[in-house]
Design a protein around this motif. Structure first.
Motif, PDB file in Angstrom:
ATOM      1  N   PRO A 226       0.796  -1.232   0.000  1.00  0.00           N
ATOM      2  CA  PRO A 226       0.000   0.000   0.000  1.00  0.00           C
ATOM      3  C   PRO A 226       0.829   1.283   0.000  1.00  0.00           C
ATOM      4  CG  PRO A 226       0.218  -0.817   2.226  1.00  0.00           C
ATOM      5  CD  PRO A 226       1.079  -1.679   1.367  1.00  0.00           C
ATOM      6  N   HIS A 228       1.836   3.067  -2.583  1.00  0.00           N
ATOM      7  CA  HIS A 228       1.876   3.472  -3.986  1.00  0.00           C
ATOM      8  C   HIS A 228       1.134   4.771  -4.271  1.00  0.00           C
ATOM      9  CE1 HIS A 228      -1.975   1.608  -3.320  1.00  0.00           C
ATOM     10  NE2 HIS A 228      -2.417   2.280  -4.357  1.00  0.00           N
ATOM     11  N   THR A 229       0.429   5.328  -3.283  1.00  0.00           N
ATOM     12  CA  THR A 229      -0.530   6.381  -3.664  1.00  0.00           C
ATOM     13  C   THR A 229       0.133   7.687  -4.080  1.00  0.00           C
ATOM     14  OG1 THR A 229      -0.808   6.960  -1.353  1.00  0.00           O
ATOM     15  CG2 THR A 229      -2.446   5.489  -2.311  1.00  0.00           C
ATOM     16  N   TYR A 287      -4.726  -5.960  -7.676  1.00  0.00           N
ATOM     17  CA  TYR A 287      -5.269  -4.745  -7.064  1.00  0.00           C
ATOM     18  C   TYR A 287      -5.044  -3.546  -7.978  1.00  0.00           C
ATOM     19  CZ  TYR A 287      -5.733  -1.153  -3.391  1.00  0.00           C
ATOM     20  OH  TYR A 287      -6.107  -0.069  -2.632  1.00  0.00           O
ATOM     21  N   ILE A 291      -8.072  -1.207  -9.850  1.00  0.00           N
ATOM     22  CA  ILE A 291      -8.239   0.240  -9.719  1.00  0.00           C
ATOM     23  C   ILE A 291      -8.081   0.906 -11.076  1.00  0.00           C
ATOM     24  CG2 ILE A 291      -7.359   2.292  -8.564  1.00  0.00           C
ATOM     25  CD1 ILE A 291      -6.611   0.353  -6.271  1.00  0.00           C
ATOM     26  N   ARG A 294     -11.181   1.394 -12.993  1.00  0.00           N
ATOM     27  CA  ARG A 294     -12.151   2.410 -12.555  1.00  0.00           C
ATOM     28  C   ARG A 294     -11.702   3.827 -12.882  1.00  0.00           C
ATOM     29  NH1 ARG A 294     -17.360   1.717 -10.599  1.00  0.00           N
ATOM     30  NH2 ARG A 294     -16.992   3.806  -9.795  1.00  0.00           N
TER      31      ARG A 294
ATOM     32  N   ALA B 621     -12.463  -1.583  -4.575  1.00  0.00           N
ATOM     33  CA  ALA B 621     -11.007  -1.457  -4.550  1.00  0.00           C
ATOM     34  C   ALA B 621     -10.599  -0.007  -4.736  1.00  0.00           C
ATOM     35  CB  ALA B 621     -10.393  -2.330  -5.643  1.00  0.00           C
ATOM     36  N   ALA B 622     -11.240   0.678  -5.672  1.00  0.00           N
ATOM     37  CA  ALA B 622     -10.890   2.072  -5.930  1.00  0.00           C
ATOM     38  C   ALA B 622     -11.242   2.947  -4.720  1.00  0.00           C
ATOM     39  CB  ALA B 622     -11.613   2.582  -7.176  1.00  0.00           C
ATOM     40  N   PHE B 624     -11.426   1.888  -1.607  1.00  0.00           N
ATOM     41  CA  PHE B 624     -10.464   1.523  -0.560  1.00  0.00           C
ATOM     42  C   PHE B 624      -9.152   2.258  -0.780  1.00  0.00           C
ATOM     43  CE2 PHE B 624      -7.061  -1.308   0.920  1.00  0.00           C
ATOM     44  CZ  PHE B 624      -7.440  -1.481   2.231  1.00  0.00           C
ATOM     45  N   ASP B 625      -8.734   2.304  -2.043  1.00  0.00           N
ATOM     46  CA  ASP B 625      -7.461   2.927  -2.360  1.00  0.00           C
ATOM     47  C   ASP B 625      -7.489   4.420  -2.073  1.00  0.00           C
ATOM     48  OD1 ASP B 625      -4.881   2.108  -3.515  1.00  0.00           O
ATOM     49  OD2 ASP B 625      -5.303   3.752  -4.902  1.00  0.00           O
ATOM     50  N   VAL B 629      -6.257   3.729   1.936  1.00  0.00           N
ATOM     51  CA  VAL B 629      -4.798   3.752   1.755  1.00  0.00           C
ATOM     52  C   VAL B 629      -4.294   5.181   1.662  1.00  0.00           C
ATOM     53  CG1 VAL B 629      -2.902   2.983   0.326  1.00  0.00           C
ATOM     54  CG2 VAL B 629      -4.901   1.526   0.614  1.00  0.00           C
TER      55      VAL B 629
END
Lengths: 487, 679
Positions: A226, A228-229, A287, A291, A294, B621-622, B624-625, B629
């Motif tokens: 996690p 990576h944001t 994962y 994402i 979307r 997932a999006a 959650f991200d 996160v």
């Protein structure tokens, strides 16, 4: 020769800094000359490179000796097969990044100078053979990146730039602790020596703690979920050329560090945690793909696909075998070219439409056949079409890992179906369908500096895809050294 | 010339179409005004294709001339990718596997490709993308030939994916066209085709990984030997065979992965004939046949192949009964016949399956090209707007009827012989599968002649005005400029008041294909002692070369009678020029089910992908991200800022407060030392 290569771009930056401010067309010319020279020099080195030997083109300069707390800190650089392929990638992509920035009108002098400083930093990371030197180069890269995103970026560029810097520093400060602990435990910072010694005797903190402290910086950089944001923000707000370099070479610093400074120096610890990494890698792939599916912003979409694709690097490494590690290295190289091309394409589209919102585009391929063809090509390369380089890398990674981690590999293989989904859906939405009147008047990419980078990247992608052995022969003997460490 | 052939000549079969693709691609580098004439490019492409076809014929001749006709001709392997990893050696060479099966496939592929390229000169005339079209066709042919020639799993897989690419590019050839009412757009159809087949390819790829880690070879012959000798555990063989079959089911449009093929009809019709009838969709059948010894080593895998094949044959045939669009009828028929071939392989009928593959390639390519010819004359594929065409398009009519008779299994046309062999093989293996196959035979005859009567009999019902001929643009939207309809070109302004026969370039391939549609069945006729069967069986080990089942008059007669009944039934309902048949209350639900394609598109696209995945898993997932996160990251930042806001109050800059803290701190330390000293 290697040192000349590393500091050539920095010299170019200096020259640009000294140019008179009125001559706005001069900086890009100087930048092209210096990056071209660096590229040619790296090609010459690749030709002269002997894959069967270990580190080559070594330059050593004594530094902070004698007796700096018992350490012999040196300026020491050299390359093996793994690093030289990444050096080549760096000089190649930086040259293209300069070309694609040909029309930068905002403060071109500083812009090109920073790009060149960035190149020196990255080249230093890939070639440093002293851990302290490695760290210095690792930190050098931050300054130009901060400037490039926050000044020439778009959207929330300040936020993204600061996030990028803070995230990287958080990782690298942990790495610094790890480096110091390792140095004090082993009695040296020399990467070659560290890569040959046996298990640490009486480390000052447990070896696994050292391993994870060092890996922290690389996990952030690759990036691994996690952590990576920072990536989608940095990518979407950075200018095109910086996105190309960020995805193309900066992420690879993470994968390179994992192999050279994680696996090779502390193989016992790496073996203990390999299964965990395989699991995380598979999660990364799936994962990231979820994402990606979307996303509504073209650049964020490609950024998240990068997260997914970097999972394959970690997966290849986690098998700790020859095929997997070769696959991981090929994946780093090939992802640099493929995602580089994707960001170039998005940049070309953005230059025209000034939007990255997928919903506002349709039927672009009809107005812009060149962009349409190149985008489709890049998309298929990204989804791993055989005869293009991405397939080779993924295949090697899968072959290398399936024997050890059947379940995690199968999970990662499903990633190729999702990749087909997000790539083709994006192409359909952006490129296909009846064209929109809004973009009708805008011209296709016809200028030389737009077409040359696209063509050059496409050639490399096809070349490695059709005959991958050229790249593998370069990498393989050095991977063998790493594998022998693992016993 | 049929004594021997060198490796380079065989490679030329593959390289000539590739050269054509590269040459056409290269001319795009030249500035537009001085580019060669599109006609000269297609001529070049056709000539190269003809060379490839002649070499394929020579190859077939050489293989037939071998000591044992069909015997494998060995060539060396070339290094392509190799990594020495300890005692394991990862080696992916380039090599040719040439035997009876390969030789037959080479001839079928090059023959149909050549005729389709020839035909396309007429069908695609005036299209602005004409050179691009020929480049894609050539690339497709190369990929398909590479798939057939490959002697190892990985080379096969690579070409397997490349035919998928070409299929994508050609289905989406008119990518700028909007969707016709009630159908998908070409772009969406192309995407769907690639993604659905790729879902199957995930299984294929995993099977390759599995077999490599267990045997450390990709070579098909070696894998066959290992499986045959059971040198790896049986469950591995089964898993491998099923994984490969997943890929085969995707490409060959087997239930439940068949949904992409009907939509693929949005591509140009000659493409449908070549890719989606004769060659690429048969690649799955070829793959199972190529690995036949592996399947023979696993009873479960064989059962799965047979059952999936039978279900596909049945389900697709029922949907074929109710389609309004001529090409859709042919598409479902193709799916159904591919199911037939899989069924044949699954019950052990290697020869029957490949025999049917070959015959089907010829007559189905002809039927598709015939439907293209009909479209050329009427601008529509909607059978409700056709009728009476036998008077206006006699050649198209004659060849279409020949193809339909052959497909329906009327003796002595080619389709009869291969269908009969499949029925016989099924009869001796499993009566239930036999019953399913027989039912399909009846339905096939019915739906084909329903199409024949609707299209060619009765009165002409007007066709479709203007537009041009590519199905996708038949309903061209007037609000778009001419560029939006790339196929509009030469035909756009012409309003066809009355349908007309197609030009020579188009009817000649139909006439040529009529010959094998009638005669190709004879190559394995019982009274000639099955020469084709012996030829194909040389490609499998001796233990698997079963004697063919004897010709069974009972089965032959009953299937022929059923076919005739099907035709008669269709004639009864549709010959009078009637378009809609009143349905009884009992038939109504079936009609709804069939015409909505068992609601599978709704299930896949709306419920699973659009609903559960897009609105469910991916969305979660999006979320959650972005929230958890990234929220944590921003939370850390906020915490740091908040904490520093509190801490910095201490930094007041006033000497008094620093002095106070200094004194206070010193006092605390003294206190601390005092207490510890006390203890």
């Amino acid at each position: 020769m290697l040192s000349a290569l590393i500091f050539l771009p920095a010299a170019g930056a200096l020259v640009i800094a000294l140019l008179p401010r009125e001559r706005v067309a001069l900086p890009r010319l100087v930048a092209v000359l210096f990056t071209l020279a660096a590229f040619v020099l790296s090609v010459v080195m690749v030709i002269g490179f002997k894959p069967e030997d270990e580190f080559q083109f070594i330059n050593t300069i004594k530094w902070l000796t004698p007796d700096f707390g018992g350490f012999d800190l040196k300026y020491r650089v050299g390359v093996d097969g793994i690093s030289i392929s990444l050096v080549l990638l760096t000089t190649f992509l930086t040259l293209l990044a300069v070309l694609i920035s040909w029309n930068i009108s905002l403060r071109p002098k500083e812009y090109f100078a920073w790009i060149l400083v960035l190149e020196t930093g990255v080249l230093g990371v890939f070639t440093a053979l002293d851990f302290v030197l490695f760290f210095l180069f690792w930190e050098v890269e931050l300054v130009p990146m901060y400037a490039l995103i926050s000044i020439w970026g778009s959207g929330r560029r300040q936020y993204s730039a600061i996030k990028f810097v803070l995230y990287t520093i958080a990782g690298s400060s942990l790495m610094l602790v790890g480096i110091l602990a390792l140095g004090y435990s082993a009695g040296t910072f020399d990467i070659v020596e560290l890569g040959r010694m046996g298990p640490l005797q009486d480390p000052i903190i447990p070896a696994s703690a050292i391993f994870f402290l060092i890996m922290a910086a690389f996990l952030v950089k690759l990036p691994i979920v996690p952590f990576h944001t920072w990536l989608p923000d940095a990518h979407s707000d950075a200018p095109t050329a910086v996105s190309v370099l960020l995805a193309g070479v900066l992420l690879k610093m993470g994968g390179y560090g994992m192999i050279r400074l994680g696996v090779q120096i502390l193989p016992e610890v790496a073996k203990d945690y390999a299964t965990l990494f395989a699991f995380i890698a598979a999660v990364n792939v799936v994962y990231g793909a979820f994402i990606t599916l979307r996303q509504r912003d073209l650049k964020r979409l490609i950024a998240y696909s990068s997260v997914s694709h970097m999972g394959y690097v970690l997966l290849g490494i986690s098998a700790l075998g020859k095929v997997g590690l070769t696959g991981a290295t090929v994946q780093m190289f090939t992802h640099g070219t493929i995602t580089g091309l994707l960001f170039v394409m998005v940049g070309l589209i953005y230059d025209r439409t000034h939007t990255r919102d997928i919903a506002r585009m349709r039927g672009l391929a009809r107005h812009w056949p060149f962009i349409g063809v190149a985008m489709t090509f890049a998309g298929f390369a990204s989804l791993g079409l055989p005869a293009l380089s991405g397939f080779i890398a993924e295949l090697l990674v899968f072959l290398g890992t399936f024997e050890k981690y059947e379940v995690w590999t199968i999970l990662a293989v499903t990633g190729v179906a999702f990749a087909a989904g997000y790539i083709l859906w994006t192409i359909q939405r952006v490129m296909h369908g009846p064209p929109m009147a809004e973009w009708e008047a805008l011209p296709d990419a016809t200028r030389w500096w737009e077409r040359v980078p696209v063509g050059a990247l496409a050639l490399v992608i096809i070349g490695v895809g059709v005959y991958p052995q050229v790249l593998i022969d370069l990498i393989e003997p050095s991977v063998q050294v790493v594998v022998e460490r693992l016993g | 010339m049929f004594d021997s052939i060198n490796e380079f000549q065989v490679w030329l079969i593959y390289l000539l179409p590739l050269a054509s693709c590269l040459l056409i691609a290269a001319q795009y580098v030249i500035p537009a005004p001085i580019r060669p004439n599109p006609r000269s490019l297609s001529t070049l492409s056709i000539l190269l294709m003809a060379g490839s076809f002649l070499l394929a014929l020579q190859t077939l001749g050489v293989v037939m001339n071998a000591a044992e006709p069909g015997q494998m001709v060995g060539f060396g392997e070339h290094r392509w990718l190799s990594i020495a990893a300890g005692d394991i050696h990862l080696d992916v060479p380039i090599g040719i596997r040439l035997d009876g099966l390969t030789a037959v496939m080479l001839v079928v592929v090059t023959a149909v490709a050549l005729l389709v390229q020839f035909y396309s000169q007429g069908y695609m005339a005036g299209d602005p993308g004409y050179p691009r079209y020929y480049a894609f066709l050539s690339l497709f042919t190369t990929s398909m030939l590479g798939l057939v020639l490959a002697d190892n799993m990985l080379m096969l897989f690579m070409h397997w994916e490349l035919v998928g690419l070409c299929s994508y590019l050609l289905i989406g050839f008119w990518f700028a066209n909007p969707a016709r009412p009630g159908y998908t757009s070409p772009a969406a159809a192309a995407k769907k085709a690639f993604i659905v087949t790729r879902a199957g390819d995930v299984g294929f790829l995993i099977a390759i990984l599995l077999i490599w880690t267990r045997t450390h070879t990709f070579n098909i012959l070696e894998i066959q030997e290992i499986a045959e000798a059971h040198r790896i555990p049986d469950h591995i063989i089964t898993l491998f065979a099923l994984g490969v079959f997943a890929g085969a089911a995707g490409k060959s449009a087997q239930f439940p992965l068949h949904t992409w093929l009907p939509d693929a009809m949005e591509g140009p019709t000659p493409v449908s004939a070549l890719i989606h009838a004769a060659t690429m969709v048969a690649a799955g059948v070829y793959l199972v046949a190529r690995l036949f010894p592996v399947y023979e080593a696993s009873e479960q895998a064989m059962d799965v192949v047979a059952i999936i094949g039978a279900i596909t044959a049945l389900v697709a045939a029922t949907m074929g009964l109710v389609m309004r669009d001529l090409k859709r009828v042919l598409a479902y028929s193709t799916i159904s016949q591919l199911g037939y071939m899989m069924l044949a392989l699954g019950v052990g009928g290697l020869v029957a399956g490949i025999f049917h593959l070959m015959n089907h390639a010829f007559f189905k390519a002809m039927l598709f090209l015939g439907s293209g010819s009909v479209n050329h004359g009427t601008n529509t594929f909607d059978m409700h707007k056709m009728g009476g065409l036998r008077r206006y398009m006699p050649i198209t009519f004659a060849t279409f009827v020949i193809g339909s008779l052959s497909l329906a299994g009327i003796p002595p046309l080619s389709g009869f012989w291969s269908k009969d062999e499949i029925l016989v093989d099924a009869w001796y293996e499993n009566k239930l599968l036999f019953a399913a196959a027989l039912t399909v035979a009846f339905m096939t005859a019915f739906y084909m002649f329903r199409a024949v009567f609707l299209t060619f009999f009765g009165e002409y019902r007007g066709g479709e005005p203007g537009g041009g001929h590519g199905g996708a643009s038949a309903h061209g939207d007037e609000s778009h400029d001419a560029h939006a309809q790339p196929d509009g070109g030469a035909h756009a302004p012409a309003h066809h008041a009355m349908p007309h026969e197609s030009p020579l370039v188009m009817w000649l391939p139909l006439a040529i294909l009529a010959v094998p549609s009638i005669l190709s069945g004879l190559v394995n006729a019982p009274f000639f002692h099955h020469p084709f069967g012996d030829f194909i069986l040389q490609s499998v080990p001796e233990t698997l070369r079963h004697e063919p089942h004897p010709f069974n008059w009972g089965i032959a007669i009953s299937s022929s009678v059923l076919a005739v009944l099907g035709i008669a039934f269709a004639a009864l309902l549709y010959a009078g020029g009637r378009v809609r048949v009143p349905l009884s209350l009992l038939a109504r639900p079936f009609y709804v089910l069939f015409s909505h394609k068992y609601f599978l598109d709704e299930l896949y696209e709306r419920a699973i992908v659009g609903g559960i995945l897009y609105q469910g898993v991916w969305r979660l997932a999006a979320w959650f991200d972005a929230t958890v996160v990234d929220g944590a990251v921003n939370g850390v930042a906020r915490f740091t800022r908040g904490a520093s806001a509190i801490m910095r109050r201490a930094q007041t800059g006033s000497e008094q407060s620093y002095g106070l803290m200094l004194t206070g701190g010193a006092a605390l330390m003294v206190l601390f030392l005092f207490i510890t000293a006390l203890r």
